[in-house]
Design an enzyme around this catalytic site. Structure first.
Site, short mmCIF file in Angstrom:
data_model
loop_
_atom_site.label_atom_id
_atom_site.label_comp_id
_atom_site.label_asym_id
_atom_site.label_seq_id
_atom_site.Cartn_x
_atom_site.Cartn_y
_atom_site.Cartn_z
N ARG A 136 38.66 35.59 40.14
CA ARG A 136 38.51 36.70 41.08
C ARG A 136 39.83 36.93 41.80
NH1 ARG A 136 34.90 37.46 38.36
NH2 ARG A 136 32.69 37.82 38.82
N GLU A 163 40.71 45.35 43.37
CA GLU A 163 40.27 46.07 42.17
C GLU A 163 39.27 47.16 42.57
OE1 GLU A 163 38.56 43.52 39.19
OE2 GLU A 163 40.23 42.12 39.25
N HIS A 167 41.11 42.71 34.11
CA HIS A 167 39.85 41.97 34.26
C HIS A 167 39.05 42.00 32.96
CE1 HIS A 167 36.71 40.66 37.49
NE2 HIS A 167 36.57 39.97 36.37
#
Length: 376
Positions: free
Chosen positions: A209, A238, A255
């Site tokens: 993350r 993000e 990602h």
């Protein structure tokens, strides 16, 4: 039996059609009317499964989510209703582990600094961290683990403190969930102090993350320390990464570390296995039989003399440079980050590449790395 499933889940028809009627739906716009007479509901994280969706759905007995997490499922409500629910933990773990290993080989090649001989610290020893450890150990690379929660739970593996890991490791790869509370929060786990504590020439990878690293602090530290090498698949803020950070990163992707065809299919297959168990029936299909071959032929490697050769083999399955290049071209475009993820062509895992007659040979360690062997 009526099975309602998200249309973006692969191989649902192939796995579930023998069990009853399969109806594919848009998971984002799913309504109570569409689920009303369903016996089985298969969803992804875009569907909130709660009372407002399921009230009046009296036949429903099984809810499966092809995801790692379950925060989109109202577990208390499902338990109250007596509806069995399950998910697919670890379905993309192999993909993430192989992505990190692949990125390390790319750094080694680019900077003429071999991975073999380094010590790799893995922060977070759950499914994805363990998958990376498996790759590294197959290649003969020493690893250190840090995971205070697993250590406290009685996990018998050897763990070290985070500060010790930072001090002793040449490479650090992050594989923790994002938490802000509790005894061991991971939000900004790598803050400016810890980033400054990284040894000279450290490689730092984040595949979990974005907010596990303070990205603003990372910019400041990286601008002062060109010796650090960065691999970021996840970003604070993000889908809008800090634009000044991207040029400072050696490998940058949107990602997608967990985006493999096998991982996506594995999520559906794990739900199939769970439903068959609930029905008391034997599993009569295999994951491998669903997936298309990578090539029509096999390789018969006689040796892998160096890391350059290993990277060439890995690139036959997935060339990380393609996603890195595309990301740099599009990340600042409006909705570019999300579109890259949505339209990503799911890569293959090492197991898609068939290697002939490797068992007992000088390259049998490639099987431990994850490649498939035939003619064993």
């Amino acid at each position: 039996m009526k099975i309602v499933a998200d249309e973006n889940m692969p191989y649902v028809e192939a796995l579930f059609a023998d069990l009853g009627e399969v109806v594919m739906v848009d998971g984002r716009t799913l309504t109570q009317a569409q689920v009303k007479d369903a016996d089985v509901l298969l969803v992804r994280s875009v569907t909130k499964v709660n009372k407002s969706l399921l009230d009046g759905c009296d036949r429903l007995s099984f809810v499966g989510s092809a995801t790692i997490g379950m925060d989109h499922l109202d577990l208390d409500y499902l338990k109250q209703r007596g509806i069995f629910c399950t998910n697919a933990p670890g379905c993309n773990a192999v993909a993430v582990g192989e992505y990190a290993f692949n990125a390390m080989l790319e750094l080694a090649r680019r900077f003429h600094n071999p991975l073999k001989g380094k010590t790799v610290g893995i922060v977070g020893a759950g499914n994805t961290g363990t998958a990376l450890q498996k790759c590294l150990e197959a290649y003969g690379v020493k690893t250190l683990l840090n995971d205070p929660l697993l250590e406290q739970s009685g996990d018998e593996r050897e763990f070290v403190s985070l500060d010790e890991l930072i001090e002793r490791c040449d490479v650090i790869s992050l594989h923790v969930p994002l938490t802000r509370d509790g005894e061991h929060p991971t939000h900004y786990l790598f803050d400016k102090r810890r980033l400054n504590a990284l040894a000279e020439d450290t490689w730092l990878l984040n595949c979990c993350r974005g907010e596990v690293i303070d990205n603003r602090a990372l910019i400041e530290v990286k601008q002062q320390r060109s010796d650090l090498k960065l691999v970021l698949d996840v970003w604070e803020g993000e889908p809008l990464p800090m634009p000044e950070l991207v040029p400072l990163v050696e490998v940058a992707t949107p990602h997608i570390a967990g985006y493999s065809l096998e991982g996506k299919a594995r999520g559906t297959f794990m739900l199939y296995q769970a439903l068959m168990a609930q029905l008391g029936r034997a599993v009569d299909k295999s994951l491998a039989s669903l997936l298309p071959p990578l090539w029509s032929h096999q390789l018969s490697p006689l040796s892998v003399p160096d890391e350059k050769a290993l990277l060439c083999l890995v690139r036959l399955v997935y060339d990380l440079r393609d996603d890195d290049e595309l990301f740099r071209q599009r990340f600042q475009n409006n909705k570019g980050f999300d579109l890259m993820r949505k339209n990503h062509k799911h890569r293959r895992e090492f197991s898609a590449l068939m290697l002939a007659n490797t068992a007992g040979s000088d390259v049998d360690w490639l099987l431990e790395l994850g490649f498939s062997g035939v003619g064993l």
